[in-house]
Design an enzyme around this catalytic site. Structure first.
Site, PDB file in Angstrom:
ATOM      1  N   ASN A  69       0.825  -1.214   0.000  1.00  0.00           N
ATOM      2  CA  ASN A  69       0.000   0.000   0.000  1.00  0.00           C
ATOM      3  C   ASN A  69       0.861   1.267   0.000  1.00  0.00           C
ATOM      4  O   ASN A  69       2.059   1.201  -0.268  1.00  0.00           O
ATOM      5  CB  ASN A  69      -0.990  -0.037   1.171  1.00  0.00           C
ATOM      6  CG  ASN A  69      -2.364   0.458   0.763  1.00  0.00           C
ATOM      7  OD1 ASN A  69      -2.481   1.510   0.151  1.00  0.00           O
ATOM      8  ND2 ASN A  69      -3.387  -0.300   1.077  1.00  0.00           N
ATOM      9  N   ARG A  70       0.258   2.400   0.302  1.00  0.00           N
ATOM     10  CA  ARG A  70       0.927   3.686   0.039  1.00  0.00           C
ATOM     11  C   ARG A  70       1.602   4.293   1.263  1.00  0.00           C
ATOM     12  O   ARG A  70       1.065   4.216   2.372  1.00  0.00           O
ATOM     13  CB  ARG A  70      -0.097   4.681  -0.525  1.00  0.00           C
ATOM     14  CG  ARG A  70      -0.539   4.315  -1.927  1.00  0.00           C
ATOM     15  CD  ARG A  70      -1.617   5.250  -2.457  1.00  0.00           C
ATOM     16  NE  ARG A  70      -1.859   4.979  -3.866  1.00  0.00           N
ATOM     17  CZ  ARG A  70      -2.593   3.955  -4.321  1.00  0.00           C
ATOM     18  NH1 ARG A  70      -3.175   3.128  -3.475  1.00  0.00           N
ATOM     19  NH2 ARG A  70      -2.738   3.759  -5.622  1.00  0.00           N
ATOM     20  N   HIS A  95       3.452  -0.160  -2.590  1.00  0.00           N
ATOM     21  CA  HIS A  95       3.868  -1.570  -2.571  1.00  0.00           C
ATOM     22  C   HIS A  95       5.392  -1.747  -2.517  1.00  0.00           C
ATOM     23  O   HIS A  95       5.959  -2.567  -3.247  1.00  0.00           O
ATOM     24  CB  HIS A  95       3.284  -2.302  -3.776  1.00  0.00           C
ATOM     25  CG  HIS A  95       1.781  -2.367  -3.797  1.00  0.00           C
ATOM     26  ND1 HIS A  95       1.007  -2.348  -2.666  1.00  0.00           N
ATOM     27  CD2 HIS A  95       0.887  -2.441  -4.841  1.00  0.00           C
ATOM     28  CE1 HIS A  95      -0.276  -2.426  -2.986  1.00  0.00           C
ATOM     29  NE2 HIS A  95      -0.379  -2.471  -4.304  1.00  0.00           N
ATOM     30  N   HIS A 169      -1.386 -10.186  -3.547  1.00  0.00           N
ATOM     31  CA  HIS A 169      -2.158  -9.296  -4.422  1.00  0.00           C
ATOM     32  C   HIS A 169      -2.862 -10.054  -5.552  1.00  0.00           C
ATOM     33  O   HIS A 169      -2.884  -9.601  -6.701  1.00  0.00           O
ATOM     34  CB  HIS A 169      -1.202  -8.244  -4.983  1.00  0.00           C
ATOM     35  CG  HIS A 169      -1.832  -6.942  -5.338  1.00  0.00           C
ATOM     36  ND1 HIS A 169      -2.707  -6.798  -6.378  1.00  0.00           N
ATOM     37  CD2 HIS A 169      -1.725  -5.713  -4.791  1.00  0.00           C
ATOM     38  CE1 HIS A 169      -3.086  -5.531  -6.455  1.00  0.00           C
ATOM     39  NE2 HIS A 169      -2.503  -4.856  -5.500  1.00  0.00           N
ATOM     40  N   TYR A 171      -5.665 -11.230  -7.997  1.00  0.00           N
ATOM     41  CA  TYR A 171      -6.898 -10.678  -8.578  1.00  0.00           C
ATOM     42  C   TYR A 171      -7.864 -11.843  -8.791  1.00  0.00           C
ATOM     43  O   TYR A 171      -7.589 -12.741  -9.584  1.00  0.00           O
ATOM     44  CB  TYR A 171      -6.610 -10.036  -9.941  1.00  0.00           C
ATOM     45  CG  TYR A 171      -5.923  -8.699  -9.880  1.00  0.00           C
ATOM     46  CD1 TYR A 171      -4.589  -8.596  -9.513  1.00  0.00           C
ATOM     47  CD2 TYR A 171      -6.600  -7.536 -10.227  1.00  0.00           C
ATOM     48  CE1 TYR A 171      -3.948  -7.357  -9.467  1.00  0.00           C
ATOM     49  CE2 TYR A 171      -5.961  -6.298 -10.195  1.00  0.00           C
ATOM     50  CZ  TYR A 171      -4.651  -6.210  -9.813  1.00  0.00           C
ATOM     51  OH  TYR A 171      -4.024  -4.996  -9.779  1.00  0.00           O
ATOM     52  N   ASP A 239     -11.142   1.151  -3.511  1.00  0.00           N
ATOM     53  CA  ASP A 239      -9.692   0.968  -3.373  1.00  0.00           C
ATOM     54  C   ASP A 239      -9.352   1.435  -1.960  1.00  0.00           C
ATOM     55  O   ASP A 239      -8.636   2.400  -1.769  1.00  0.00           O
ATOM     56  CB  ASP A 239      -8.947   1.784  -4.443  1.00  0.00           C
ATOM     57  CG  ASP A 239      -7.482   1.382  -4.568  1.00  0.00           C
ATOM     58  OD1 ASP A 239      -7.051   0.508  -3.791  1.00  0.00           O
ATOM     59  OD2 ASP A 239      -6.790   1.948  -5.431  1.00  0.00           O
ATOM     60  N   GLU A 305      -6.834  -7.821  -0.125  1.00  0.00           N
ATOM     61  CA  GLU A 305      -5.464  -7.922   0.368  1.00  0.00           C
ATOM     62  C   GLU A 305      -5.446  -7.698   1.877  1.00  0.00           C
ATOM     63  O   GLU A 305      -5.675  -6.591   2.341  1.00  0.00           O
ATOM     64  CB  GLU A 305      -4.593  -6.862  -0.303  1.00  0.00           C
ATOM     65  CG  GLU A 305      -4.739  -6.778  -1.812  1.00  0.00           C
ATOM     66  CD  GLU A 305      -4.378  -5.376  -2.321  1.00  0.00           C
ATOM     67  OE1 GLU A 305      -3.401  -4.776  -1.832  1.00  0.00           O
ATOM     68  OE2 GLU A 305      -5.080  -4.873  -3.200  1.00  0.00           O
TER      69      GLU A 305
HETATM   70  C1  BGC Z   1      -3.858  -0.501  -4.792  1.00  0.00           C
HETATM   71  C2  BGC Z   1      -4.307   0.217  -6.032  1.00  0.00           C
HETATM   72  C3  BGC Z   1      -3.281  -0.012  -7.084  1.00  0.00           C
HETATM   73  C4  BGC Z   1      -3.107  -1.489  -7.289  1.00  0.00           C
HETATM   74  C5  BGC Z   1      -1.988  -1.761  -8.240  1.00  0.00           C
HETATM   75  C6  BGC Z   1      -3.774  -1.951  -5.084  1.00  0.00           C
HETATM   76  O1  BGC Z   1      -3.377  -2.653  -3.956  1.00  0.00           O
HETATM   77  O2  BGC Z   1      -4.741  -0.281  -3.713  1.00  0.00           O
HETATM   78  O3  BGC Z   1      -4.463   1.584  -5.818  1.00  0.00           O
HETATM   79  O4  BGC Z   1      -3.595   0.611  -8.291  1.00  0.00           O
HETATM   80  O5  BGC Z   1      -2.800  -2.119  -6.077  1.00  0.00           O
HETATM   81  O6  BGC Z   1      -2.371  -2.598  -9.190  1.00  0.00           O
END
Ligand code: BGC
Length: 340
Positions: A69-70, A95, A169, A171, A239, A305
């Site tokens: 995350n950020r 990340h 991560h 999908y 998100d 996640e």
């Molecule tokens: C984030 C998204 C980001 C993505 C990357 C996610 O975990 O929350 O903002 O774009 O990861 O693919």
């Protein structure tokens, strides 16, 4: 259906599931699961060919870290020392920063197959100063398949205090392809982490009541996507980190989320020891990449996640993610794939 695994991929099989793991980013590259008629199908989104994993910028199936995350401006201060991390195009660190855990070749420590499943352990050393993070971190990713249950465990140690928050991560698309807006999602969370225009936390933990984030009852993912809620407009969908409710006393893992595809009956149930879950509705998938089942567009996959909260290094009121020498970081998440 999935292609054959490439030579370095590791396969775990049980009577119900077939899970493929790649040492590149310690990624889950494929999960095959039966529908209610017993037909096996792919339930994760991955590129159409092996080259696609190397070109991937969406963290498909990846283990992300050192800090998922950020982090605002890629900056934090620790014990009076300022640390500047590598940042992305938006000036923040996502990340772990560019070329991080998701793009490294992890070492295969073990791969054991058993009739009911098996296990894989991968290891990585993140050197002192990696993308600006202090300390040499040794991390392992463990994947254990037992029948219909996949357990993912991350462990890490360090030689200097540093932040650690690792997650997977993957999908998910329980129908294989197409929109997931009809999937029902349940998240056991009474609060969520609102974000600013850069998708960084405002610092508040807000109640989900009367918002699109109240997912305590099974809700089609698409139900609120077009409501115009300011938080969803900002992120082009979900998100956001949801704050998982406290576990029942004595339970190591708390119920986190459930994803159900009414058409196939496939159901993913997630429990974890982590305090939060990032619910990302695949907002930035734009149809520009050829995936296994065709081009995935916005809303064609969902990430769930399990992790600590974003920007925790700059938010003293959030649970802390510092790991110090002598301590062991551990994160455990159980994913059950059943049919209902
Ligand atoms: C984030 C998204 C980001 C993505 C990357 C996610 O975990 O929350 O903002 O774009 O990861 O693919």
């Amino acid at each position: 259906m999935s292609e054959q695994p490439s030579p370095d991929e590791l396969v775990l099989s049980s009577a119900t599931l077939r899970v493929t793991i790649s040492p590149f980013g310690a990624r889950v590259t494929s999960v095959l699961a039966p529908d209610r008629d017993g037909r096996q199908g792919e339930v994760t989104v991955g590129p159409a060919d092996a080259r696609g994993w190397l070109d991937d910028v969406a963290y498909l199936g990846a283990s992300v870290g050192r800090v998922a995350n950020r982090i605002r401006h890629g900056h934090f201060s620790l014990d009076g020392v300022e640390h500047q991390l590598a940042t992305g195009p938006d000036g923040h660190t996502l990340h772990g920063g560019p070329g991080s855990f998701d793009r490294r070749a992890w070492t295969v420590r073990s791969h054991t197959e058993r009739p009911a499943g098996g296990e894989v352990e991968l290891a990585l050393v993140s050197p002192d100063g990696d993308n600006g993070f202090p300390g040499r971190v040794e991390v392992t990713a463990g994947y254990v398949l037992d029948g219909d249950l996949l357990t993912i465990t991350y462990r890490a140690t360090t030689d200097r205090t540093t932040p650690v928050n690792v997650t997977n991560h993957t999908y998910w698309n329980l129908a294989g392809t197409g929109s997931v807006e009809g999937h029902l999602v349940t998240v056991h969370a009474g609060r969520y982490v609102p974000v600013d225009e850069d998708l960084l936390p405002t610092g508040e933990l807000a109640p989900v009541d009367r918002t699109p984030f109240d997912l305590r009852q099974a809700t089609p993912i698409g139900r609120h996507l077009r409501d115009g809620h300011p938080q969803l407009l900002r992120a082009q969908g979900y998100d956001h980190t949801l704050v998982l409710d406290e576990p029942v006393t004595g339970e190591a893992l708390r119920p986190a989320a459930r994803l159900h595809d009414p058409a196939s009956g496939r159901t993913l149930t997630i429990t974890t020891d982590q305090p939060g879950i990032q619910f990302y509705s695949g907002n930035f998938l734009d149809g520009s990449v050829r995936y296994r089942g065709g081009a995935a567009r916005q809303g064609d996959a969902v990430c769930l996640e399990t992790q600590y909260f974003p920007d925790s290094v700059n938010q003293p009121q959030f649970p802390e993610i510092w790991l110090s020498p002598g301590e062991v970081y551990e994160s455990r998440t159980e994913l059950r794939l059943s049919v209902e």
